[in-house]
Each structure stands twice: as structure tokens, then as C-alpha cells.
Enzyme design. Structure first.
Site, mmCIF file in Angstrom:
data_model
loop_
_atom_site.group_PDB
_atom_site.id
_atom_site.type_symbol
_atom_site.label_atom_id
_atom_site.label_comp_id
_atom_site.label_asym_id
_atom_site.label_seq_id
_atom_site.Cartn_x
_atom_site.Cartn_y
_atom_site.Cartn_z
ATOM 1 N N LYS A 45 -9.931 51.965 2.402
ATOM 2 C CA LYS A 45 -10.617 51.052 3.350
ATOM 3 C C LYS A 45 -9.536 50.337 4.257
ATOM 4 O O LYS A 45 -8.408 50.234 3.948
ATOM 5 C CB LYS A 45 -11.520 50.108 2.717
ATOM 6 C CG LYS A 45 -12.492 50.926 1.743
ATOM 7 C CD LYS A 45 -13.704 51.864 2.570
ATOM 8 C CE LYS A 45 -14.341 52.881 1.823
ATOM 9 N NZ LYS A 45 -15.431 52.326 0.893
HETATM 10 C C1 PLP Z 1 -16.688 52.700 0.241
HETATM 11 C C2 PLP Z 1 -17.978 52.534 0.336
HETATM 12 C C3 PLP Z 1 -18.717 52.234 -0.404
HETATM 13 C C4 PLP Z 1 -18.477 51.904 -2.111
HETATM 14 O O1 PLP Z 1 -17.537 51.050 -2.171
HETATM 15 P P1 PLP Z 1 -16.721 51.360 -3.569
HETATM 16 O O2 PLP Z 1 -15.651 50.355 -3.561
HETATM 17 O O3 PLP Z 1 -16.004 52.574 -3.687
HETATM 18 O O4 PLP Z 1 -17.756 51.058 -4.687
HETATM 19 C C5 PLP Z 1 -20.154 51.936 -0.248
HETATM 20 N N1 PLP Z 1 -20.569 52.162 1.208
HETATM 21 C C6 PLP Z 1 -19.584 52.610 2.230
HETATM 22 C C7 PLP Z 1 -20.246 52.782 3.393
HETATM 23 C C8 PLP Z 1 -18.579 52.607 1.549
HETATM 24 O O5 PLP Z 1 -17.557 53.313 2.746
#
Ligand code: PLP
Length: 387
Positions: free
Chosen positions: A193
Site C-alpha cells: 500500500k
Molecule cells: C489491502 C486491502 C484490504 C485489506 O487490508 P489488509 O491490511 O490486507 O487486511 C481491504 N480492502 C482493500 C481495497 C485493500 O486494498
């Protein structure tokens, strides 16, 4: 690790991150202490929101958001068919029903307000929006709809950390940041991210009552924290509700603070690279990009192009892989996953735009340390693959 010449994403990590981890190790306090508190305050400050509650993942953030809002078994939660699966899985985890809505269009792969309206029924309690790739949903319209029907509005803002809408009132009030437009918003700090700590997340809200419930639910429903007792602020504790352990540790919070300080520059760099991508991709016959001309209003988490036809998509991806350029797909359609066809959740929908999108979309490499030359190399490879 990298057999890829150009990977899909890469960390923007340096000596500051190393020092942050060392600082925590030397402090000999590993979880829910001063780093977590500071990370929460700094994050809330960036968004201009009253409360930020750090948690162990974006998925935990979504779970706690549903619980804090009092959603429960049998409730229907309208959400996009094109999304990461976490928002749908967490709906099922609380016994609720995820009701999937189509996207607005092939170049606007965010939830369609008209589809939300069509799907609202007597059991509907909430709407989840996801700012795809860091680009805003049509928030003004969706907010009006939620207000009119008395529905909670939850932002899955995992792609959109640091995104602010700059141009008009169309999608969100001028200058307001993603994550401040509904009742509650969720962020992820997973490794790929824009703000990356490995595993981590944040729930944000302006509502004091929700923040209090979030803090309790995050840590077993307990009234006080180890840190408070350590500092002599509390001798004992009570358990007020049945909670979880979704806490964030000090190491990741310290990494988060360093990454937060880099976020504005990192996102600006992403926007610059995205603008270059668009300039080059739009000159390739048949190729489209998502949210054309909207980079300035985006966190530019993903660079996504549409293949001219669905049948060409996998061949283009294979050709790029041969040139050691990594690509991905965001996302396969959630209601088509085995676990979702079998639960029968999601109601009879027609997700024709989502279907076509998931058959034509290709996610290209994008990360702040990427060079404009590399963007050119990716676009050249796409041009060769199509031509
Ligand atoms: C990464 C992501 C999640 C989940 O996050 P985690 O930290 O991996 O549990 C949920 N929604 C979206 C749109 C994401 O990109």
C-alpha cells in the site's frame, strides 16, 4: 527476490525506517505504547479527523467498523462487486449479507450510485464504497442517498491514503480527504500500500461514540490498556463487551510514522508517474486508462489500463511477463468466487460492467521510486504486445 526488471510495486524504505525500528527495540516497549499513540494522532492530523484507531490490518479495520456501527446478523451491506474480498468476508463474519453492486463504468470502476439505489431494501443498513486505485467514488451523490435512506456510509479507503479531491464539488467537498466523507473509514498498511508497514491498519471517524467502541473492541472489550496500568494510571479493568485482539505493535507504528511523513511526497511522485503513463498509454490504439485526467485527485495507488478486448488481456500480460515486467489484476469479481457462489449471498445481480472490467483490466507497475524511463519501457512493451 526480484526476477522482475520492473516489479508491480516496491517499498520506499530507507535508513529512517531502520532507525525507527531500532528506537522501539531499545525502548523495550513493544505494543500499544507511545509510538501507537503518536501514529494515531499524526494520522488523524493528516486527515483532519477527530479519531484514528490503529489496528492490526485493513481487514480488522473493516470488521471493527461494522461492529462499532452495530451491524449484525441479517443486515444487508451494499458494496462494490469489484473490490478486494475483505469487506465482503467481514460482512459474512458478522452474519450480515454482502449485496454486490455494479461499477459505474469501465473507466470508472467504483460503485455506481444508481445501482446502490436499485439494491436498497428493507434489510439494508450500510453502504461500503471503495476508492479504486486511489480515485474517489461519486461521494456527494452516495452521501445524499445514504442520508435519505438512513444508511451508514463506510469508506474502504485502503487504496486512497492521502487522497484529496481538488477540483470540484462533483465527488467530494473541495479539499476533503478520502476517509473523512462517511461515518467511518478503513485503511490498510499492508506491504504494497502507499503507506506500508507489513501488516497494519487504521479506522477513522469523527464520532466520539464510535471511537470509544472501536478502542474497546480492538482490545478484548477491556476498559484500560497495559500501557495505562504500566504508568500507574489504572489498577484494574473491566470487560464491557466481547472484543478481539486487533492491536498494532510499536514496531509497526514507528514504521507507520516514518511512512506517514513520506506519504505526501510519495503520492505526488505517483501522480507525476501516473500522468506520464496516461500520456503514453492513451496514444496506443484501443487502450483506455481508468479515471482519465483525474490523477490530480488521486492517491494513485494503482495504474490500471483496459486491454482493447478481453481476449487480448492475458496475451498482453504474458508478453509483459516475458519482458520481466510484473502486472496484476485488481480484481476478479467477488460474487464469482467459489465461496460466494456457494453462500448465494449477494442477491441476483447483474454485474455486466464489473464482469467486462475484470476481463479487460491490467494493473501496471507503479511506485514512488519508479523512474519515468521505466514508465516508458512499460508503455513500449504494451505497444509491442498489442501491435
Ligand atoms: C489491502 C486491502 C484490504 C485489506 O487490508 P489488509 O491490511 O490486507 O487486511 C481491504 N480492502 C482493500 C481495497 C485493500 O486494498
Amino acid at each position: 527476490m526480484s526476477e522482475w526488471r520492473i516489479p508491480l510495486s516496491d517499498l520506499s524504505y530507507g535508513v529512517e525506517e531502520e532507525e525507527a525500528v531500532l528506537r522501539v527495540v531499545r525502548s523495550r516497549w513493544l505494543s500499544m505504547g507511545p509510538e501507537v499513540q503518536a501514529f494515531e494522532q499524526e494520522f488523524a492530523g493528516l486527515l483532519g479527523v477527530r479519531h484514528a484507531v490503529a489496528v492490526s490490518s485493513g481487514t480488522a479495520a473493516l470488521h471493527l467498523a461494522y461492529l462499532a456501527l452495530g451491524l449484525h446478523a441479517g443486515d444487508e451491506i451494499i458494496q462494490p462487486a469489484i473490490n478486494f474480498v475483505a469487506a465482503a468476508n467481514m460482512a459474512l463474519a458478522i452474519g450480515a449479507v454482502p449485496v454486490f453492486a455494479d461499477i459505474a463504468g469501465l473507466t470508472e470502476p467504483t460503485i455506481d450510485p444508481a445501482e446502490i439505489e436499485r439494491l436498497i431494501g428493507p434489510l439494508t443498513r450500510a453502504v461500503v464504497v471503495m476508492h479504486y486505485g486511489g480515485y474517489f467514488c461519486r461521494m456527494a451523490e452516495i452521501k445524499t442517498l445514504c442520508d435519505r435512506h438512513g444508511l451508514f456510509l463506510i469508506e474502504d479507503a485502503c487504496h486512497a491514503v492521502g487522497a484529496a479531491y481538488r477540483d470540484s464539488q462533483l465527488r467530494s467537498p473541495h479539499g476533503k480527504m478520502a476517509g473523512t466523507l462517511g461515518d467511518i473509514a478503513c485503511f490498510s498498511f499492508f506491504s504494497n500500500k502507499n503507506l506500508a508497514v507489513g501488516e497494519g491498519g487504521m479506522v477513522v471517524t469523527d464520532r466520539d461514540d464510535l471511537a470509544e467502541r472501536l478502542r474497546r473492541l480492538r482490545s478484548h472489550g477491556m476498559t484500560t490498556l497495559t500501557w495505562d496500568r504500566h504508568r500507574g494510571h489504572a489498577a484494574s479493568y473491566d470487560v464491557l463487551l466481547h472484543g478481539y485482539n486487533y492491536r498494532l505493535d510499536e514496531l509497526r507504528a514507528a514504521l507507520g510514522r516514518v511512512q506517514l511523513a513520506k506519504l505526501t511526497d510519495g503520492n505526488a511522485r505517483r501522480r507525476l508517474l501516473a500522468a506520464e503513463y496516461r500520456r503514453q498509454l492513451e496514444s496506443i490504439p484501443g487502450v483506455q486508462v481508468v479515471f482519465p485526467g483525474q490523477e490530480a485527485n488521486s492517491a494513485c495507488h494503482l495504474e490500471v489500463m483496459l486491454a482493447p478486448e478481453a481476449r487480448l488481456r492475458d496475451a498482453i500480460r504474458a508478453r509483459l511477463a516475458e519482458e520481466k515486467i510484473q502486472t496484476s489484476l485488481h480484481y476478479p469479481l467477488i460474487p464469482d468466487f467459489t465461496a460466494f457462489t456457494q453462500t448465494g449471498s449477494g442477491k441476483a445481480g447483474h454485474w455486466s460492467r464489473s464482469h467486462e472490467f475484470s476481463q479487460r483490466a491490467i494493473t501496471l507497475p507503479l511506485y514512488p521510486t519508479m523512474t519515468t524511463e521505466q514508465v516508458g519501457q512499460v508503455c513500449d512493451a504494451v505497444r509491442r504486445a498489442i501491435g
